[in-house]
Design a protein around this motif. Sequence first.
Motif, PDB file in Angstrom:
ATOM      1  N   ALA A 345       0.834  -1.201   0.000  1.00 10.27           N
ATOM      2  CA  ALA A 345       0.000   0.000   0.000  1.00 10.27           C
ATOM      3  C   ALA A 345       0.877   1.264   0.000  1.00 10.27           C
ATOM      4  N   TYR A 349       1.112   4.233  -2.836  1.00  9.09           N
ATOM      5  CA  TYR A 349       1.019   5.659  -2.499  1.00  9.09           C
ATOM      6  C   TYR A 349       2.179   6.431  -3.125  1.00  9.09           C
ATOM      7  N   THR A 370       7.272  -1.329  -4.153  1.00 10.41           N
ATOM      8  CA  THR A 370       5.993  -1.937  -4.530  1.00 10.41           C
ATOM      9  C   THR A 370       6.173  -3.417  -4.848  1.00 10.41           C
ATOM     10  N   ILE A 485      -4.818   2.437  -4.538  1.00  6.80           N
ATOM     11  CA  ILE A 485      -4.539   2.258  -3.108  1.00  6.80           C
ATOM     12  C   ILE A 485      -5.729   1.590  -2.419  1.00  6.80           C
ATOM     13  N   ALA A 488      -5.429  -2.049  -2.502  1.00  7.80           N
ATOM     14  CA  ALA A 488      -4.265  -2.373  -1.670  1.00  7.80           C
ATOM     15  C   ALA A 488      -4.652  -2.373  -0.193  1.00  7.80           C
ATOM     16  N   ILE A 489      -5.483  -1.432   0.203  1.00 10.50           N
ATOM     17  CA  ILE A 489      -5.992  -1.413   1.582  1.00 10.50           C
ATOM     18  C   ILE A 489      -6.942  -2.581   1.806  1.00 10.50           C
TER      19      ILE A 489
END
Length: 516
Positions: A345, A349, A370, A485, A488-489
Amino acid sequence: MAQRAVAQKSTLKTGWVVAGLLLGIFIASIDNTIVATAIATIVGDLGGFDQFVWVTSAYLVASLAGTPIFGKLSDMYGRRRFFIFGLVMFMIGSILCGTAHSIVELSIYRAIQGIGGGALVPIAFTIVFDTFPPEKRGKMTGLLGAVFGMSSLFGPLLGAYITEYFSWRWVFYINVPLGIVSLLLIVIFYKESLERSRQKIDWAGAGLLVGAVVSLMFALELGGGTYAWDSVVIIGLFICFVVLAAAFVLVEQRAAEPIISFPMFRKQLFAGSVAASFFYGAAFITVTLYIPIYVQGVTGGTAVNSGLTLMPMTIGSVIAAMMGGFLVNKMPFRRIMLFSAVVFAFGMYLLSQLTADTPTWLLVTDLAITGFGIGFSFSVLGISGIQEFDFRQRGAANSTLSFVRSLGMSIGVTVFGLVQRSLLSGRINEQLGAGGAQPAGMDISAIDPRALLSEEMQSRIPEVILEAIRQALTVSVAGTFGWAIIPAIGALIAVALMGGSRAISSDSSAPKPNTK
């Protein structure tokens, strides 16, 4: 002495089996990324720009639909025969793709490839889980996960090189010699011992699953482009998907041997692993798609440059996959994957902060972070997703995991493609004015961003407007990473719900395959 010789012989055979599996995973997982790089050249040679999306979609649809079916069949009738079947189908499809004379032909042949690809990756991971004792599974799945990560990211570089120096047809032909080596290694060295019983194949469930997947993929691919999202065709396809998916769930609950066993999801570790796979796939696909667009469209690099830019990401994912395979024997799955999801995450960002002036060293650093975050999922989720199941269920469990990850990637491609095009269109209209200052009446915002990377297209655009487009591309790509994101969260939340399970230290499941 004799026992040592037998053990060494068995170890050697097992090593050759692993080599065969690695080659199979490599050619299956690299295929879509290597083709994506060559697609502009393919369209230029065969024509059919309005149909090129089916070159990728045909493979994805066939692969997605086949993955859970082959996983279940391998549980019922053995892994070896279906891995071999997948290899043969994949090679036949590759040969046919290399001989295609139109986009329609190529799309049909890609579907044949996809049928084979749907069997290779999940069955390969399951064979490793079956063959090795618990204390060695982490190391071996880490190795397979590393190959999966490398193939996914080396694809653009290899595709660009082959297309530039040979021919786009060799993008497909290269699979054949590698596939033959993999086939020979598996046929010669992998001897499977498996007690089988006659079971009824769930044809109704298989048919409904294929129909649901095809309806969803067609709706996502055609919507917003060929047809408007509120058109009768797209709405009809979504209705078909919902109806067929609901029917599939009902049929599977009554089937004696379901293709996907929904009671599997009652296991917290499995459910969390599957959900995490979906979100990882949906977010990660944005990087492999839009970093090349940024490199070529904004910094002026070539396709080869974009592949080289992705190499730090490759290295990061390979290191993490190997580390994940090692750490599963040291700590709970959830602890490893929480660290992975946080890093992933954070990496997304960082990528969302890209500008047209971002230095190369900073970009490759962000990509390495990443890649390191995503790499753990290649190996750890492959173990956590199937370790609670016995020998007769592992194929179905692993194929479900692969199916959901691929579905996440497919949905991610469509959703984030819409996001990127919307951001690009809005930025261009803001800078140039809707319908104004655009060359020869060309609506730049309506063009697929990959088409803007070609020299022929750029030569038709004045430098002032081209610079505005580069700025718009930067904003749209960075903005797309910002939206990515969210999944990803989602991955972070999913792994938090995996529970405190650790890798098992002993295996009491039924009969094992062997290589003796």
